[in-house]
Write a protein that holds these residues in place. Structure first.
Motif, PDB file in Angstrom:
ATOM      1  N   ALA A   1       0.812  -1.213   0.000  1.00 23.78           N
ATOM      2  CA  ALA A   1       0.000   0.000   0.000  1.00 23.78           C
ATOM      3  C   ALA A   1       0.846   1.263   0.000  1.00 23.78           C
ATOM      4  O   ALA A   1       0.425   2.294  -0.525  1.00 23.78           O
ATOM      5  CB  ALA A   1      -0.934   0.001   1.210  1.00 23.78           C
ATOM      6  N   THR A   2       2.047   1.215   0.574  1.00 23.43           N
ATOM      7  CA  THR A   2       2.877   2.407   0.690  1.00 23.43           C
ATOM      8  C   THR A   2       3.983   2.463  -0.353  1.00 23.43           C
ATOM      9  O   THR A   2       4.905   3.264  -0.228  1.00 23.43           O
ATOM     10  CB  THR A   2       3.499   2.493   2.096  1.00 23.43           C
ATOM     11  OG1 THR A   2       4.301   1.328   2.329  1.00 23.43           O
ATOM     12  CG2 THR A   2       2.425   2.591   3.164  1.00 23.43           C
TER      13      THR A   2
ATOM     14  N   LEU B   1      -7.036  -2.570   2.332  1.00 28.52           N
ATOM     15  CA  LEU B   1      -7.075  -1.145   2.036  1.00 28.52           C
ATOM     16  C   LEU B   1      -6.576  -0.886   0.613  1.00 28.52           C
ATOM     17  O   LEU B   1      -7.189  -0.132  -0.148  1.00 28.52           O
ATOM     18  CB  LEU B   1      -6.219  -0.384   3.051  1.00 28.52           C
ATOM     19  CG  LEU B   1      -6.183   1.143   2.953  1.00 28.52           C
ATOM     20  CD1 LEU B   1      -5.962   1.742   4.335  1.00 28.52           C
ATOM     21  CD2 LEU B   1      -5.084   1.619   2.010  1.00 28.52           C
ATOM     22  N   LEU B   2      -5.444  -1.511   0.261  1.00 28.73           N
ATOM     23  CA  LEU B   2      -4.903  -1.333  -1.083  1.00 28.73           C
ATOM     24  C   LEU B   2      -5.892  -1.821  -2.131  1.00 28.73           C
ATOM     25  O   LEU B   2      -6.117  -1.162  -3.151  1.00 28.73           O
ATOM     26  CB  LEU B   2      -3.575  -2.081  -1.220  1.00 28.73           C
ATOM     27  CG  LEU B   2      -2.927  -1.995  -2.613  1.00 28.73           C
ATOM     28  CD1 LEU B   2      -2.487  -0.569  -2.913  1.00 28.73           C
ATOM     29  CD2 LEU B   2      -1.743  -2.951  -2.720  1.00 28.73           C
TER      30      LEU B   2
ATOM     31  N   GLU C   1      -8.708   0.804  -2.371  1.00 29.30           N
ATOM     32  CA  GLU C   1      -8.291   2.100  -2.905  1.00 29.30           C
ATOM     33  C   GLU C   1      -7.912   2.037  -4.380  1.00 29.30           C
ATOM     34  O   GLU C   1      -8.114   3.005  -5.114  1.00 29.30           O
ATOM     35  CB  GLU C   1      -7.106   2.636  -2.091  1.00 29.30           C
ATOM     36  CG  GLU C   1      -7.489   3.210  -0.752  1.00 29.30           C
ATOM     37  CD  GLU C   1      -8.323   4.471  -0.912  1.00 29.30           C
ATOM     38  OE1 GLU C   1      -8.041   5.271  -1.821  1.00 29.30           O
ATOM     39  OE2 GLU C   1      -9.263   4.652  -0.119  1.00 29.30           O
TER      40      GLU C   1
ATOM     41  N   ARG D   1       0.502   9.315  -3.724  1.00 28.11           N
ATOM     42  CA  ARG D   1      -0.636   8.771  -3.006  1.00 28.11           C
ATOM     43  C   ARG D   1      -0.210   7.658  -2.050  1.00 28.11           C
ATOM     44  O   ARG D   1      -0.755   7.511  -0.956  1.00 28.11           O
ATOM     45  CB  ARG D   1      -1.678   8.246  -3.993  1.00 28.11           C
ATOM     46  CG  ARG D   1      -2.958   7.749  -3.335  1.00 28.11           C
ATOM     47  CD  ARG D   1      -4.045   7.482  -4.355  1.00 28.11           C
ATOM     48  NE  ARG D   1      -3.776   6.331  -5.189  1.00 28.11           N
ATOM     49  CZ  ARG D   1      -3.560   6.400  -6.506  1.00 28.11           C
ATOM     50  NH1 ARG D   1      -3.552   7.561  -7.119  1.00 28.11           N
ATOM     51  NH2 ARG D   1      -3.345   5.300  -7.195  1.00 28.11           N
TER      52      ARG D   1
ATOM     53  N   GLU E   1       1.196   9.177   1.085  1.00 26.06           N
ATOM     54  CA  GLU E   1       0.104   9.713   1.885  1.00 26.06           C
ATOM     55  C   GLU E   1      -0.627   8.602   2.633  1.00 26.06           C
ATOM     56  O   GLU E   1      -1.103   8.805   3.751  1.00 26.06           O
ATOM     57  CB  GLU E   1      -0.872  10.465   0.978  1.00 26.06           C
ATOM     58  CG  GLU E   1      -0.376  11.816   0.500  1.00 26.06           C
ATOM     59  CD  GLU E   1      -0.483  12.880   1.571  1.00 26.06           C
ATOM     60  OE1 GLU E   1       0.558  13.193   2.173  1.00 26.06           O
ATOM     61  OE2 GLU E   1      -1.589  13.386   1.798  1.00 26.06           O
ATOM     62  N   ARG E   2      -0.709   7.441   2.018  1.00 23.57           N
ATOM     63  CA  ARG E   2      -1.344   6.309   2.688  1.00 23.57           C
ATOM     64  C   ARG E   2      -0.587   5.948   3.961  1.00 23.57           C
ATOM     65  O   ARG E   2      -1.187   5.597   4.973  1.00 23.57           O
ATOM     66  CB  ARG E   2      -1.385   5.092   1.764  1.00 23.57           C
ATOM     67  CG  ARG E   2      -2.741   4.827   1.141  1.00 23.57           C
ATOM     68  CD  ARG E   2      -2.796   3.422   0.607  1.00 23.57           C
ATOM     69  NE  ARG E   2      -2.048   3.232  -0.609  1.00 23.57           N
ATOM     70  CZ  ARG E   2      -2.584   3.271  -1.831  1.00 23.57           C
ATOM     71  NH1 ARG E   2      -3.863   3.519  -1.984  1.00 23.57           N
ATOM     72  NH2 ARG E   2      -1.844   3.059  -2.892  1.00 23.57           N
TER      73      ARG E   2
ATOM     74  N   ASN F   1      -7.035  12.857   6.432  1.00 21.56           N
ATOM     75  CA  ASN F   1      -6.389  11.933   5.507  1.00 21.56           C
ATOM     76  C   ASN F   1      -7.408  10.933   4.972  1.00 21.56           C
ATOM     77  O   ASN F   1      -8.105  10.284   5.754  1.00 21.56           O
ATOM     78  CB  ASN F   1      -5.265  11.183   6.230  1.00 21.56           C
ATOM     79  CG  ASN F   1      -4.430  10.384   5.267  1.00 21.56           C
ATOM     80  OD1 ASN F   1      -4.910   9.460   4.633  1.00 21.56           O
ATOM     81  ND2 ASN F   1      -3.162  10.761   5.161  1.00 21.56           N
TER      82      ASN F   1
ATOM     83  N   TYR G   1      -7.317   8.002   3.780  1.00 24.85           N
ATOM     84  CA  TYR G   1      -7.172   6.579   4.037  1.00 24.85           C
ATOM     85  C   TYR G   1      -7.559   6.206   5.465  1.00 24.85           C
ATOM     86  O   TYR G   1      -7.711   5.044   5.783  1.00 24.85           O
ATOM     87  CB  TYR G   1      -5.745   6.137   3.721  1.00 24.85           C
ATOM     88  CG  TYR G   1      -5.393   6.507   2.318  1.00 24.85           C
ATOM     89  CD1 TYR G   1      -5.886   5.769   1.249  1.00 24.85           C
ATOM     90  CD2 TYR G   1      -4.626   7.630   2.046  1.00 24.85           C
ATOM     91  CE1 TYR G   1      -5.601   6.138  -0.048  1.00 24.85           C
ATOM     92  CE2 TYR G   1      -4.344   7.993   0.745  1.00 24.85           C
ATOM     93  CZ  TYR G   1      -4.828   7.248  -0.292  1.00 24.85           C
ATOM     94  OH  TYR G   1      -4.558   7.611  -1.577  1.00 24.85           O
TER      95      TYR G   1
END
Length: 325
Positions: free
Chosen positions: A64-65, A119-120, A123, A211, A214-215, A301, A303
């Motif tokens: 995710a990051t 989450l990934l 999103e 992005r 930011e996650r 934020n 997320y």
């Protein structure tokens, strides 16, 4: 050994330097792909060996990051819609966080890692099956330990093509060539598109790349900026366009110094890292506000809306090196 932990807590200059020098280990073109077993987010147990003699398999690694994951996943999703299913089985392998922060830290538990993968998936609208690697990175170890590699495995179970980074155009060419050769020769095995792509992307969408940072949260952004030689972002009430422009100018100057150093070093990979860094940072000041405004209409934020419970830092064992762009 330069690095000592797998699930590192912070991205750093040391890790960035390691990325610039990292070798692409793991199975090479024509070699047998290491077997593994994993559980998808939907609870299905899969083994790579289950597909041998039946389907080609495309393995995509990411988190995710990871800015590279965020920037390329749109193209990979398009390939899944085009080829996924009968000709090619797509499997996304969720690995460690490339840029851990206060919102998505280095995973303290398997459940925490599953939440980050979910989450990934939400999103980035990922429809392909997602396998979550264990905390020690058992699958990831076998396939290069880089943040975002891709391996195309033919029906024989051998590597037909591999790329250090998930670049959709190169992956598409490899898939098309493999399918064409298999139709023409009626053979399961082939090495395609030169076998491998060791080049880093010179450009990606700045908004998409940022992005991912930011996650992870403010710590992810701050760690990245410090690793590439930029001062922490100024965050104060009432910052206007002129303030943002001033800070962007300072960033550009610092990146120019990095670029000059890279040219003196005459190292292609360092230049590529510098170009990618510029793309990520150039979108940062704008993206940090604009993404919030577009998705939630608030400065919160975006997320955080997906967080189910608090997460905390984690203790890690001693494994092999880590790189995180």
């Amino acid at each position: 050994m330069l690095f000592s932990t797998y699930n590192y807590h912070h991205f750093s200059r040391e890790l960035l330097d390691g990325l610039q020098q990292a070798a692409f280990v793991g199975p090479e073109p024509g070699e047998r792909a290491p077997n593994f077993k994993g559980v998808t987010l939907d609870g299905k147990t899969l083994r790579l060996g289950d597909f041998q003699g039946k389907k080609n398999v495309l393995l995509i690694f990411g988190s995710a990051t990871c800015p590279m994951t965020a920037a390329s996943i749109g193209g990979i999703n398009r390939l899944y819609r085009q080829f996924g299913g009968e000709p090619i089985e797509f499997l996304f392998i969720y690995v460690r966080e490339a840029h851990p922060g206060e919102q998505i830290p280095a995973h303290p538990s398997a459940d925490d890692k599953v939440r980050a993968a979910m989450l990934l998936r939400a999103e980035e609208d990922i429809a392909m099956p997602m396998l979550v690697d264990d905390l020690r990175g058992t699958i990831h170890r076998k396939y290069s330990r880089l943040p975002n590699p891709v391996f195309l495995i033919d029906k024989s179970g051998s590597v037909a093509f591999r790329s250090m980074w998930a670049k959709p155009a190169g992956v598409e060419s490899a898939i098309e060539e493999l399918l064409e050769l298999q139709r023409e020769r009626d053979a399961d095995h082939a090495v395609v598109n030169g076998g491998q792509d060791l080049r880093m992307p010179l450009s990606y969408s700045a908004l998409s790349s940022f992005r991912a940072l930011e996650r992870g949260g403010d710590e992810s952004v701050s760690d990245f900026r410090q690793a590439v030689g930029l001062r922490p972002r100024r965050r104060r009430a009432g910052m206007d366009a002129a303030d943002n422009a001033e800070q962007a100018g300072e960033d550009a100057g610092a990146l120019a110094k990095t670029a000059r150093w890279s040219l003196l070093g005459n190292t292609g990979r360092i230049l590529a890292v510098g170009a990618l860094t510029a793309a990520v940072v150039s979108g940062g000041l704008y993206a940090g506000f604009e993404l919030r405004r577009r998705r939630l209409g608030t400065r919160r934020n975006p997320y955080r809306a997906y967080e189910k419970e608090p997460v905390s830092d984690t203790e890690t064992g001693t494994d092999y090196g880590a790189v995180g762009i």
